[in-house]
Design an enzyme around this catalytic site. Structure first.
Site, PDB file in Angstrom:
ATOM      1  N   ARG A   1      93.543  48.678  13.914  1.00 24.17           N
ATOM      2  CA  ARG A   1      94.760  49.741  14.387  1.00 24.17           C
ATOM      3  C   ARG A   1      95.874  49.708  14.323  1.00 24.17           C
ATOM      4  NH1 ARG A   1      91.398  52.268  19.008  1.00 24.17           N
ATOM      5  NH2 ARG A   1      89.479  52.689  17.627  1.00 24.17           N
TER       6      ARG A   1
ATOM      7  N   ASP B   1      71.838  52.817  18.393  1.00 24.36           N
ATOM      8  CA  ASP B   1      72.798  52.500  19.421  1.00 24.36           C
ATOM      9  C   ASP B   1      71.938  54.415  19.698  1.00 24.36           C
ATOM     10  OD1 ASP B   1      75.383  51.590  19.669  1.00 24.36           O
ATOM     11  OD2 ASP B   1      76.207  52.694  18.128  1.00 24.36           O
TER      12      ASP B   1
ATOM     13  N   GLU C   1      76.759  37.606  29.966  1.00 24.98           N
ATOM     14  CA  GLU C   1      76.163  37.536  29.276  1.00 24.98           C
ATOM     15  C   GLU C   1      76.670  36.712  28.436  1.00 24.98           C
ATOM     16  OE1 GLU C   1      76.166  42.271  28.076  1.00 24.98           O
ATOM     17  OE2 GLU C   1      76.855  41.564  26.344  1.00 24.98           O
TER      18      GLU C   1
HETATM   19  P1  FAD Z   1      63.422  51.289  24.646  1.00 22.08           P
HETATM   20  O1  FAD Z   1      64.742  50.943  25.280  1.00 22.08           O
HETATM   21  O2  FAD Z   1      63.582  49.709  24.616  1.00 22.08           O
HETATM   22  O3  FAD Z   1      62.374  51.395  25.671  1.00 22.08           O
HETATM   23  C1  FAD Z   1      60.830  50.943  24.715  1.00 22.08           C
HETATM   24  C2  FAD Z   1      60.396  51.414  25.559  1.00 22.08           C
HETATM   25  O4  FAD Z   1      58.903  50.897  25.644  1.00 22.08           O
HETATM   26  C3  FAD Z   1      60.611  49.877  27.104  1.00 22.08           C
HETATM   27  O5  FAD Z   1      60.604  50.321  28.388  1.00 22.08           O
HETATM   28  C4  FAD Z   1      58.971  48.690  27.069  1.00 22.08           C
HETATM   29  O6  FAD Z   1      58.494  48.641  28.397  1.00 22.08           O
HETATM   30  C5  FAD Z   1      58.162  49.891  26.877  1.00 22.08           C
HETATM   31  N1  FAD Z   1      56.993  48.971  25.353  1.00 22.08           N
HETATM   32  C6  FAD Z   1      57.151  48.211  24.986  1.00 22.08           C
HETATM   33  N2  FAD Z   1      55.279  47.877  24.366  1.00 22.08           N
HETATM   34  C7  FAD Z   1      55.377  48.376  25.437  1.00 22.08           C
HETATM   35  C8  FAD Z   1      53.866  48.554  25.187  1.00 22.08           C
HETATM   36  N3  FAD Z   1      53.091  47.715  24.474  1.00 22.08           N
HETATM   37  N4  FAD Z   1      52.941  49.630  25.964  1.00 22.08           N
HETATM   38  C9  FAD Z   1      53.698  50.203  27.517  1.00 22.08           C
HETATM   39  N5  FAD Z   1      55.038  50.522  27.034  1.00 22.08           N
HETATM   40  C10 FAD Z   1      55.678  49.970  26.437  1.00 22.08           C
HETATM   41  N6  FAD Z   1      73.845  51.968  22.481  1.00 22.08           N
HETATM   42  C11 FAD Z   1      74.996  52.883  22.548  1.00 22.08           C
HETATM   43  O7  FAD Z   1      74.688  53.565  21.955  1.00 22.08           O
HETATM   44  N7  FAD Z   1      75.794  52.043  23.279  1.00 22.08           N
HETATM   45  C12 FAD Z   1      75.731  50.758  24.358  1.00 22.08           C
HETATM   46  O8  FAD Z   1      76.675  50.464  24.516  1.00 22.08           O
HETATM   47  C13 FAD Z   1      74.817  50.236  23.686  1.00 22.08           C
HETATM   48  N8  FAD Z   1      74.969  49.298  24.164  1.00 22.08           N
HETATM   49  C14 FAD Z   1      73.338  48.286  23.681  1.00 22.08           C
HETATM   50  C15 FAD Z   1      73.798  46.890  24.607  1.00 22.08           C
HETATM   51  C16 FAD Z   1      72.576  46.280  24.322  1.00 22.08           C
HETATM   52  C17 FAD Z   1      72.726  44.571  24.946  1.00 22.08           C
HETATM   53  C18 FAD Z   1      71.565  46.298  23.563  1.00 22.08           C
HETATM   54  C19 FAD Z   1      69.959  45.268  23.143  1.00 22.08           C
HETATM   55  C20 FAD Z   1      71.522  47.937  22.948  1.00 22.08           C
HETATM   56  C21 FAD Z   1      72.909  48.782  23.315  1.00 22.08           C
HETATM   57  N9  FAD Z   1      72.665  49.996  22.773  1.00 22.08           N
HETATM   58  C22 FAD Z   1      73.760  50.394  23.007  1.00 22.08           C
HETATM   59  C23 FAD Z   1      71.549  50.421  22.370  1.00 22.08           C
HETATM   60  C24 FAD Z   1      70.514  51.302  22.739  1.00 22.08           C
HETATM   61  O9  FAD Z   1      69.456  50.020  23.924  1.00 22.08           O
HETATM   62  C25 FAD Z   1      69.041  51.813  22.314  1.00 22.08           C
HETATM   63  O10 FAD Z   1      69.816  53.058  20.983  1.00 22.08           O
HETATM   64  C26 FAD Z   1      68.384  52.278  23.299  1.00 22.08           C
HETATM   65  O11 FAD Z   1      67.946  51.552  24.423  1.00 22.08           O
HETATM   66  C27 FAD Z   1      67.328  52.325  22.254  1.00 22.08           C
HETATM   67  O12 FAD Z   1      65.939  52.733  22.918  1.00 22.08           O
HETATM   68  P2  FAD Z   1      64.071  53.249  22.694  1.00 22.08           P
HETATM   69  O13 FAD Z   1      63.841  54.600  23.439  1.00 22.08           O
HETATM   70  O14 FAD Z   1      63.982  53.288  21.192  1.00 22.08           O
HETATM   71  O15 FAD Z   1      64.122  51.699  23.320  1.00 22.08           O
END
Ligand code: FAD
Length: 376
Positions: free
Chosen positions: A176, A356, A306
């Site tokens: 940038r 995200d 981390e």
């Molecule tokens: P999850 O949050 O993973 O939810 C799924 C849930 O299902 C979990 O709680 C799990 O326990 C449950 N589950 C799974 N299997 C079972 C089962 N068999 N029985 C019962 N429960 C179950 N996004 C951003 O926009 N900005 C950021 O700065 C950012 N930073 C990040 C940093 C990291 C290290 C990572 C890995 C991701 C980051 N993200 C960020 C992305 C963000 O974390 C995801 O977009 C978000 O968490 C997705 O949500 P979800 O509900 O799809 O999944």
């Protein structure tokens, strides 16, 4: 008749959006999560008056106006702007690569001087067809930025030498030519005041939620508990890994409470040398300007180191590895999924995608439209 219209597996942001909308139009919903808390990976835990991001630092940023409007119903967002810094053997640089970075690195002042310096360094490398990540990065930003800000960090992230990584991993290394340290280019950005957990709590208000409940166990006991299931867990686990295991990169977090008010002066410090074993230190209180929910300064601080980690089944899945092997396997599971009558796969784990938060919400909007006929 089943007790619920919808069983929603996973209380993360994807499951919470769906549950909120289904509940809003009168559907009977049960949300479960195998963890002992809601909010999935965006869970924040209150420690010493600080909202600690337990599964990695999360900054909300989006250019999707409907998503921003949607989340703003459940939380007031502060005006945090992510401006991480890089520490290379004690030399401090601003990220993303911008005029502050170039000025510190080379003593240049104008965009023209910076551009000329980068072009000169790229020309010195004389790389026509990059055959690995190192050559690719050198041909994009030249030697100084590569050595100090890209090489060590990338090698730690992938656990391999940059020469042994494919060029395709890095398509662009944006530079940038302004003095702007804002990491993201999105129109909206911030952190929900009160923490992400509170935000998800609001989304799930009025809905039955059971934590510490594994889908398999529940369904073994009550197979007909719901008419339909929204499954936000890993798609391969749903099928008992019968076609094979989808692979991930993982992370290990080490948190510490420190008896000091301000440890590093910024939320995110990237350690870009190869020798420091961790990639980043997060100091959580800076996401909320070092003030608790009542506006008071917290006397202590919480930091998290981390560490990138190899993943094996049973570990926390963080980043899907979308290579040919895993894509093929995912598509095979997808074919099975399409034959399911009453189970729909959703979220980052159901879709084996890195999303995200805003993209996870946008995908949940699509699901809401398909499943409930509601347009958001
Ligand atoms: P999850 O949050 O993973 O939810 C799924 C849930 O299902 C979990 O709680 C799990 O326990 C449950 N589950 C799974 N299997 C079972 C089962 N068999 N029985 C019962 N429960 C179950 N996004 C951003 O926009 N900005 C950021 O700065 C950012 N930073 C990040 C940093 C990291 C290290 C990572 C890995 C991701 C980051 N993200 C960020 C992305 C963000 O974390 C995801 O977009 C978000 O968490 C997705 O949500 P979800 O509900 O799809 O999944």
């Amino acid at each position: 008749m089943a007790r619920y219209d919808y069983l929603i597996v996973g209380a993360g942001i994807s499951g919470a959006v769906f549950a909120h909308e289904a509940h809003r139009i009168g559907k009977r919903c049960l949300v479960i999560d195998r963890r002992d808390h809601i909010a999935g990976n965006i869970y924040t835990e209150d420690i010493e008056g600080i909202h600690v991001h337990k599964y990695g630092a999360h900054i909300f940023h989006t250019s999707l106006k409907n998503v921003w409007k949607y989340v703003s119903q459940f939380a007031e967002f502060n005006n945090y702007v992510n401006s991480p810094i890089a520490n290379y053997h004690g030399e401090i640089y601003n990220m993303p690569f911008n005029m502050n970075t170039f000025s510190k690195m080379w003593g240049v002042f104008t965009p023209e001087e910076a551009r000329a310096k980068i072009d000169e360094q790229i020309a010195q490398e004389n790389i026509e067809a990059p055959s690995n990540l190192e050559e690719q990065a050198l041909s994009l930003v030249g030697r100084d930025i590569f050595e100090k800000l890209v090489k060590g960090y990338t090698e730690k992230q992938w656990g391999r030498d940059c020469k042994d990584l494919p060029a395709s991993i890095i398509k662009r290394l944006p530079c940038r030519f302004t003095y702007d340290n804002n990491y993201f280019n999105d129109r909206y950005q911030g952190i929900p005041m009160g923490g992400y957990t509170k935000m998800v709590e609001r989304m799930l208000e009025g809905i039955e939620v059971r934590t510490g409940v594994e889908y398999r166990d529940l369904i073994a006991e009550q197979p007909d508990i719901a008419d339909r299931t929204i499954y936000c867990g890993p798609i391969d686990a749903f099928y008992d890994f019968k076609l094979g295991t989808l692979e991930y990169r993982s992370l290990r977090f080490e948190s510490e409470i420190l008896d000091e008010e301000n440890h590093q002066g910024v939320a995110v410090v990237n350690y870009t040398d190869r020798e420091t074993p961790y990639t980043r230190i997060i100091e959580h209180k800076h996401f909320e300007f070092c003030r608790d929910d009542n506006g008071n300064p917290q006397p202590k601080t919480v930091i998290t180191r981390e560490y990138p980690a190899d993943w094996k089944p049973g570990d926390e899945p963080y980043y899907p590895i979308n290579d040919a092997r895993n894509e093929k396997l995912y598509n095979e599971y997808r074919e099975l999924a399409e034959r399911e009558g009453s189970v729909v796969f959703a979220g980052r784990l159901g879709g084996y995608r890195y999303y995200d938060m805003d993209k996870a919400i946008a995908a949940a909007f699509e699901l809401v439209k398909d499943e409930l006929g509601v347009e958001l």
